[in-house]
Design an enzyme around this catalytic site. Structure first.
Site, PDB file in Angstrom:
ATOM      1  N   GLU A 138       0.813  -1.226   0.000  1.00 15.29           N
ATOM      2  CA  GLU A 138       0.000   0.000   0.000  1.00 15.29           C
ATOM      3  C   GLU A 138       0.847   1.276   0.000  1.00 15.29           C
ATOM      4  O   GLU A 138       0.772   2.087   0.931  1.00 15.29           O
ATOM      5  CB  GLU A 138      -0.970  -0.011   1.185  1.00 15.29           C
ATOM      6  CG  GLU A 138      -2.007  -1.109   1.058  1.00 15.29           C
ATOM      7  CD  GLU A 138      -3.153  -0.986   2.061  1.00 15.29           C
ATOM      8  OE1 GLU A 138      -2.961  -0.390   3.137  1.00 15.29           O
ATOM      9  OE2 GLU A 138      -4.245  -1.494   1.752  1.00 15.29           O
ATOM     10  N   CYS A 180      13.926  14.753  -0.142  1.00 20.27           N
ATOM     11  CA  CYS A 180      12.794  14.890  -1.058  1.00 20.27           C
ATOM     12  C   CYS A 180      12.834  16.241  -1.768  1.00 20.27           C
ATOM     13  O   CYS A 180      12.515  16.338  -2.954  1.00 20.27           O
ATOM     14  CB  CYS A 180      11.474  14.679  -0.324  1.00 20.27           C
ATOM     15  SG  CYS A 180      11.204  12.932   0.092  1.00 20.27           S
ATOM     16  N   GLU A 213      -6.726  -8.028  -0.967  1.00 20.69           N
ATOM     17  CA  GLU A 213      -7.187  -8.053   0.424  1.00 20.69           C
ATOM     18  C   GLU A 213      -8.647  -7.649   0.489  1.00 20.69           C
ATOM     19  O   GLU A 213      -9.096  -6.784  -0.269  1.00 20.69           O
ATOM     20  CB  GLU A 213      -6.415  -7.038   1.290  1.00 20.69           C
ATOM     21  CG  GLU A 213      -4.956  -7.319   1.503  1.00 20.69           C
ATOM     22  CD  GLU A 213      -4.308  -6.255   2.404  1.00 20.69           C
ATOM     23  OE1 GLU A 213      -5.038  -5.606   3.194  1.00 20.69           O
ATOM     24  OE2 GLU A 213      -3.094  -6.057   2.298  1.00 20.69           O
ATOM     25  N   TYR A 218      -8.110  -6.693  16.548  1.00 20.62           N
ATOM     26  CA  TYR A 218      -9.559  -6.839  16.373  1.00 20.62           C
ATOM     27  C   TYR A 218      -9.977  -6.795  14.912  1.00 20.62           C
ATOM     28  O   TYR A 218     -11.163  -6.707  14.599  1.00 20.62           O
ATOM     29  CB  TYR A 218     -10.308  -5.766  17.166  1.00 20.62           C
ATOM     30  CG  TYR A 218     -10.095  -5.883  18.652  1.00 20.62           C
ATOM     31  CD1 TYR A 218     -10.155  -7.123  19.286  1.00 20.62           C
ATOM     32  CD2 TYR A 218      -9.810  -4.761  19.427  1.00 20.62           C
ATOM     33  CE1 TYR A 218      -9.937  -7.241  20.653  1.00 20.62           C
ATOM     34  CE2 TYR A 218      -9.596  -4.869  20.792  1.00 20.62           C
ATOM     35  CZ  TYR A 218      -9.655  -6.106  21.401  1.00 20.62           C
ATOM     36  OH  TYR A 218      -9.438  -6.218  22.748  1.00 20.62           O
TER      37      TYR A 218
HETATM   38  C1  GLA Z   1      -4.255  -2.878   4.623  1.00 21.82           C
HETATM   39  C2  GLA Z   1      -2.897  -3.516   4.750  1.00 21.82           C
HETATM   40  C3  GLA Z   1      -2.853  -4.698   5.647  1.00 21.82           C
HETATM   41  C4  GLA Z   1      -3.760  -4.524   6.816  1.00 21.82           C
HETATM   42  C5  GLA Z   1      -5.146  -4.219   6.352  1.00 21.82           C
HETATM   43  C6  GLA Z   1      -6.126  -4.080   7.470  1.00 21.82           C
HETATM   44  O1  GLA Z   1      -4.915  -3.145   3.465  1.00 21.82           O
HETATM   45  O2  GLA Z   1      -2.301  -3.821   3.514  1.00 21.82           O
HETATM   46  O3  GLA Z   1      -1.529  -4.868   6.058  1.00 21.82           O
HETATM   47  O4  GLA Z   1      -3.298  -3.475   7.596  1.00 21.82           O
HETATM   48  O5  GLA Z   1      -5.137  -3.016   5.654  1.00 21.82           O
HETATM   49  O6  GLA Z   1      -7.361  -3.664   7.000  1.00 21.82           O
HETATM   50 ZN    ZN Z   2      11.888  12.441   2.241  1.00 23.29          ZN
END
Ligand code: GLA
Ligand code: ZN
Length: 678
Positions: A152, A162, A309, A359
């Protein structure tokens, strides 16, 4: 640079799995449960940097070796991560440059994740080195089917490294300071730069006030957004290049759908396949998800993507984290497949015991039970996907409608002072998408650079920035008989965010057959009624936020304002252009208004879907590589829904035969996957 999806015999099913958090006797139980749920694919090692490189000169793959070997021995396919989504504590301590400096100018210390400065040479060297070693070590393992780089990507950094990187990026983009000064319009407020080193990242300390959307120089902020997106892309490419030294397997990174900071269109050519994490903002968002899936599918020119995911039950990071109701996880999984997902993966397999995701929902909870509703629903979906086999793999969406999505327009619109701070790009796009979705039309969500010649209808909401030859390509769509729809605040600026020195909507004016001399922007509660004519009977809808005053220059008036000094003047127009039309919606119509306009457009091309008027019943089509047509019907309602089959075929989930014209009854959250016979 194209690329391809991992080779799999069916839709991969499983997801993020972190056995390194557990003693090995737990792993045994995990695999027993994976068998029960038909989990065949695991994503491993996403946050393993501290484990695989515990010290500057030490790489230690003992644990990851065991994790990988175990998955392989159990016959699972592996999506193997490079593990660079969070850096180790020793790294931040030894090289403070790897941490980020935030928008307020605060240099961060070790903590969190997604925390590396993208322009840190140490981060770039060591992340690539880790990717190199991971790939070299596991490339020969036949269980590994794909590489998952980082995690992500997002956020931003404003450190000195930067700033230097920004200056280099600007030198490459503009060549001379004269060109930069002109692009940024620096004569304004005495900003003329006489040395590259005078240029600062736009932040709370420099051009901004009231946060990231309030800037004195849009051109500067826009370039910084582009630069940051490119800088993180360079990180991804560092790792991918390192992987390529020993493996040709497909490489991806998990995107986040409509995520503003990263221009996924600029990234897409560098991924072999797209993948994304589906965490809708609430539990009532089927059209939001449909749009995000379509956007992700559009990244690789319609090639299927992986759903990397989703939670099987709930998230943990929100203020409130609603539980997916019975059937919802299955429904949303099939919705992903209906929109082009060739994998259905979860975050995560077993719930963490501690820290901020303890959780967060998981296939296996803290008690490790198999008899929970969530586990049972996962297992039932696993069985369905197994039964489905390879049928959907590689299938494409036969879209005649394109929705343009543009990060530059998103950024430019939302960092603009005037006309209105209340117009949100995503909300405008969602409204137009929603109308198409309600009409049950298969659509592609594509970048402004896409080949538009295959579409009958092109919808370009809030196309604030018009770049390159886009206006000409939109004209071609209309000239050959197609329809182009755009809205208020379109055609305003060029690629540098400078206004066009011509009538609004700039280069779109000829196609739309209008000009706009003035506009009004009012508080969100101010409503101007709009009367729409040209359907069966005139309808009255509401408009809000921005009211452009349209002067027709050939266009026919389709809707008029009902109030204020501009009552009776055009709010919606349609222009004959060649054999087709240019539609202009000059104000923020409510959903009924947007839907009314798009229905007229779709009707002209006979594109209204067969289930358009069945509320909450979503229909989507995919065409498999062998020409097999698959119709997905998804009941998003908690009540049963009835409809009439418009084609016959076999329901792939039950084996039932369905005749054309036969009544259909879908259970609450029910799904039907019909292989057409005709
Ligand atoms: C993201 C991340 C995961 C996890 C999920 C939880 O998508 O990639 O590592 O933190 O969120 O929702
Ligand atoms: Zn930087």
């Amino acid at each position: 640079m194209s690329g391809s999806l991992p080779a799999t015999p069916k839709v991969p099913f499983g997801g993020d799995y972190n056995p390194e958090q557990w003693p090995e006797d737990v792993w045994k139980e995990d695999y027993r449960l994976f068998d029960a749920a038909r989990i065949d694919t695991v994503t491993l090692g996403v946050f393993d940097w501290a484990l695989t490189q515990p010290a500057p000169e030490t790489y230690d793959f003992t644990v990851l070796d065991r994790v990988v070997a175990r998955a392989a021995a159990a016959g699972r396919r592996i999506c193997l991560a490079t593990g660079t989504g969070a850096h180790p504590a020793w790294l931040a301590r030894a090289y403070p440059e790897v941490t980020r400096t935030d928008f307020e100018g605060r240099r961060h210390r070790f903590g969190q994740r997604h925390n590396s400065c993208p322009n840190s040479p140490v981060f770039r060297r060591l992340s690539a080195e880790l990717a190199r070693r991971v790939a070299r070590r596991y490339a020969g393992n036949p269980a590994v089917v794909a590489w998952h780089v980082g995690n992500e990507y997002g956020g931003a950094c404003y450190c000195e490294l930067c700033a230097a990187g920004f200056r280099d990026w600007l030198r490459a983009r503009y060549g001379t300071l004269t060109a930069l000064n002109s692009a940024w319009y620096t004569t304004f407020w005495s900003h003329t730069f006489t040395d590259w080193d005078e240029i600062e990242p736009p932040s709370a300390l420099t051009e901004h006030w009231r946060g990231p959307n309030h800037t004195a120089f849009q051109g500067t902020t826009l370039d910084y957004l582009r630069f940051m997106s490119d800088a993180m892309l360079a990180n991804f490419r560092d790792e991918k290049a390192a992987i390529r030294e020993s493996s040709d397997l497909p490489v991806t990174t998990n995107f986040m759908g409509m995520y503003r900071p990263i221009d996924y269109h600029r990234w897409a050519p560098h991924l072999d396949f797209a993948s994304w994490d589906n965490y809708p903002p609430d539990d009532e968002s089927p059209s939001w998800m449909a749009l995000a899936h379509d956007l992700m599918r559009g990244l690789k020119d319609g090639q299927p993507f992986w759903l990397m995911e989703q939670t099987p039950s709930y998230t943990a990071s929100r203020d409130v984290n609603p539980l997916k109701r019975p059937g919802v996880m299955r429904l949303w999984s099939w919705q992903a497949v209906a929109h082009g997902a060739d994998a259905v993966l979860f975050f995560q397999m077993r719930a963490s015991r501690g820290a901020c995701e303890k959780y967060h929902g998981a296939v296996i909870g803290h008690a490790g039970r198999q008899d929970t509703r969530v586990f049972q629903e996962v297992a039932a979906l696993g069985a369905e996907l197994e039964r489905l086999g390879p049928t959907t793999l590689g299938a494409r969406t036969p879209a005649r409608v394109a929705l343009l999505f543009d990060w530059d327009s998103w950024w430019a619109l939302e960092i603009s002072d005037g006309p209105s701070r209340h117009v949100r790009y995503q909300q405008v796009v969602l409204a137009y998408h929603r109308a198409l979705w309600d009409a049950g039309v298969d659509l592609d969500v594509v970048p402004v650079t896409a080949d538009l010649s295959r579409y009958d209808v092109v919808v370009a909401p809030a196309l604030h920035m018009v770049k390159g030859d886009l206006a000409a390509r939109l004209e071609e769509v209309a000239a050959r008989g197609g329809s182009v729809v755009t809205t208020y605040l379109s055609g305003r600026v060029d690629e540098f965010d400078n206004a066009f020195l011509m009538d609004v909507p700039g280069p779109l004016g000829a196609l739309m057959g209008i000009r706009i001399d003035e506009w009004d922007a009012r508080a969100p509660e101010v409503v101007n009624p709009v009367r729409l004519t040209g359907g069966d009977a005139p309808v009255e809808v509401e408009s809000r936020l921005v009211f452009e005053l349209v002067v027709p220059e050939g266009a026919e008036v389709v809707g008029t304002y009902g109030a204020d000094f501009y009552a009776g003047t055009p709010a919606v127009t349609r222009n004959d252009f060649g054999a087709g039309h240019g539609w202009y919606v000059a104000t923020g119509l409510d959903q009924a208004g947007v839907s009314w306009v798009l229905r007229r457009v779709l009707e002209r091309h006979d594109l209204v879907g067969p289930y358009a008027d069945v509320p909450n019943l979503e229909a989507a089509v995919r065409v498999a590589p062998d020409g097999t047509r698959l119709l997905f019907l998804l009941n998003h309602d908690a009540e049963p829904v009835e409809a009439t089959a418009h084609v016959g075929g076999v329901d792939l989930l039950t084996g039932d035969r369905i005749a054309p014209g036969q009544p259909l009854r879908l259970d609450p959250r029910g799904v039907l996957v019909l292989r057409h016979t005709a």
